[in-house]
Design an enzyme around this catalytic site. Structure first.
Site, PDB file in Angstrom:
ATOM      1  N   TYR A 161      52.406  14.484  24.362  1.00 36.35           N
ATOM      2  CA  TYR A 161      51.270  13.445  24.348  1.00 36.35           C
ATOM      3  C   TYR A 161      51.635  12.272  23.480  1.00 36.35           C
ATOM      4  O   TYR A 161      51.512  11.064  23.816  1.00 36.35           O
ATOM      5  CB  TYR A 161      49.813  13.740  23.935  1.00 36.35           C
ATOM      6  N   ASP A 196      49.483  14.706  37.073  1.00 35.33           N
ATOM      7  CA  ASP A 196      49.416  14.611  35.616  1.00 35.33           C
ATOM      8  C   ASP A 196      50.858  13.900  35.126  1.00 35.33           C
ATOM      9  O   ASP A 196      51.336  12.862  35.480  1.00 35.33           O
ATOM     10  CB  ASP A 196      49.123  16.033  35.150  1.00 35.33           C
ATOM     11  N   HIS A 243      42.223  18.254  39.837  1.00 30.20           N
ATOM     12  CA  HIS A 243      43.368  17.691  39.223  1.00 30.20           C
ATOM     13  C   HIS A 243      44.373  18.960  39.497  1.00 30.20           C
ATOM     14  O   HIS A 243      45.735  18.474  39.655  1.00 30.20           O
ATOM     15  CB  HIS A 243      43.016  17.742  37.671  1.00 30.20           C
TER      16      HIS A 243
END
Length: 419
Positions: A332, A198, A389
């Site tokens: 982000y 990630d 993930h």
């Protein structure tokens, strides 16, 4: 009310780590239970079955977890467990090009002579908690033939117990500089190896790009490289064009998962990279809202659901709840927003350090090996039929096995021990 450090942050001195015991403000825990008790839930539409998550998180699942959080979840026990598993520290760092940041990090030294320093870098919606099942077998492996590591797992600023930045600009590149200083100047590891998934994949690649001499090898469990072009990787491009004949079943399925993510599951990314603060008002004030936001990701991105107990899920959510969720959302914007493309650029630059990649079937941003070769010196590539993930939590056995195999390979040992 939120992250209250028992160590006054203004008293920290640059580059001097201070032992830290995890502690969450008890007033916040009590207010959280009150908020959970007042939660309002939507009604499910009758034409969406119990296993159909197409509209998002299922009401029944979120309600079950919220009631567990309110009535049964025991953070005090989790505090003790995480304080036993990890050695925690806080340190203040003056990051070049940014300024002061305070980092929470864990540091577990191996007793094995010749152990390699390993930097473990988490992502979103994760935290250092993702390392809880792998730190012991990596620092104290049962088999003497397996390599051992001095294990370092920092928290991205604003995640978990790393205080949120007070000004903007903290994206993967700044965090990479902070982590490099942590490893080299504070912990005294002039060279080290890295692992990332990630955001950790972007951060660790950024370290290798900015400081190629210190990162001797890196392992990734997410590889969001762009598709090949006729100019960047002509053989991979031609093979892609003929994929109906040339791709394996695993490659076909991995690209299907990737397309589905891009078309149906990436709405959160657009919001978080553009207007994170607006979203943060809701997710930072409603524990059920944040829980639902995360539970959808655990469901859509995970694969080994039995690996996540109700306690595990609430602990992962709590790592963002204690700082009101917004700092993690803002990351982000720093990584992907404002037209900077800071994160994407790390996979558009070739990194020559030996690279190992573990691909799990439910990882959202898959790619075939020849795509990855555009951007990395691939020496180890492993495809796993089960896992997602959150691989260090879902399949810690395979995660550890892959790290042992890759970092014991001649390519890595030769690179690590060269002068």
């Amino acid at each position: 009310m939120g992250l209250k450090s028992p160590i006054p942050l203004e008293d920290l001195k640059f580059n001097q780590p201070v032992p830290y015991t995890l502690h969450v403000d008890r007033e916040l825990l009590e207010v959280t239970k009150q908020k959970l008790a007042l939660s309002r839930y939507p009604d499910e539409q009758t034409d969406f079955g119990e296993n159909n998550w197409a509209q998002g998180a299922k009401v029944s699942r979120v309600k079950h977890l919220a009631e567990f959080w309110k009535d049964h979840y025991d953070w005090e026990s989790e505090e003790r467990r995480l304080n036993e598993i990890f050695n925690h520290f806080l340190v203040k760092i003056d990051v070049p090009g940014y300024g002061p940041l305070v980092l929470h990090f864990t540091h577990t030294k191996s007793t094995r002579t010749g152990a390699m320093p390993l930097l473990f870098s988490h992502g979103w919606p994760g935290s250092f908690v993702e390392a809880m099942r792998v730190v012991r077998p990596l620092t104290q492996p049962d088999d003497p033939k397996h390599p051992a590591f001095h294990f370092v797992a920092p928290s991205i600023p604003g995640f978990g117990f790393s205080p949120a930045p007070t000004k903007s600009g903290v994206g993967p590149n700044v965090v990479a500089r902070a982590y490099k200083l942590l490893m080299t100047e504070i912990l005294g590891y002039p060279k080290f190896v890295t692992q990332g998934g990630d955001f950790g994949s972007f951060i660790t690649r950024s370290i290798a790009i900015q400081y190629p001499q210190v990162v001797r090898a890196q392992h990734l469990n997410m590889f969001p490289v762009p598709p090949p072009t006729l100019w960047s990787a002509p053989r991979a491009y031609v093979r892609w064009c003929l994929s109906a004949l040339t791709y394996s079943e695993f490659e076909h399925e991995s690209l299907r998962v990737r397309r589905n993510f891009e078309q149906d599951q990436s709405g959160y990314l657009e919001q978080q990279k553009t207007r994170p603060q607006t979203l943060g008002f809701a997710l930072g004030d409603s524990p059920v809202g944040l829980l639902a936001w995360f539970v959808e990701k655990f469901h859509d991105w995970g694969n080994v659901y039995e690996a996540f107990s109700d306690t595990d899920i609430i602990t992962l959510v709590l790592m963002h709840w204690i700082q009101g969720a917004t700092p993690g959302l803002r990351f982000y914007r720093e990584a992907f927003g404002r037209g900077m493309r800071e994160a994407e650029r790390t996979f558009e630059t070739y990194v020559s350090a030996p690279c190992g990649v573990s691909m799990y079937s439910k990882e959202q941003l898959h790619c075939p090996r020849d795509w990855a070769a555009q951007a990395a010196n691939i020496h180890y590539w492993k495809e796993h039929e089960r896992g997602g993930h959150f691989s260090s939590l879902e399949r810690p056995d395979l995660f550890v096995q892959d790290l042992h195999c890759f970092f014991a390979s001649p390519a890595v040992t030769n690179a690590y021990y060269r002068q």
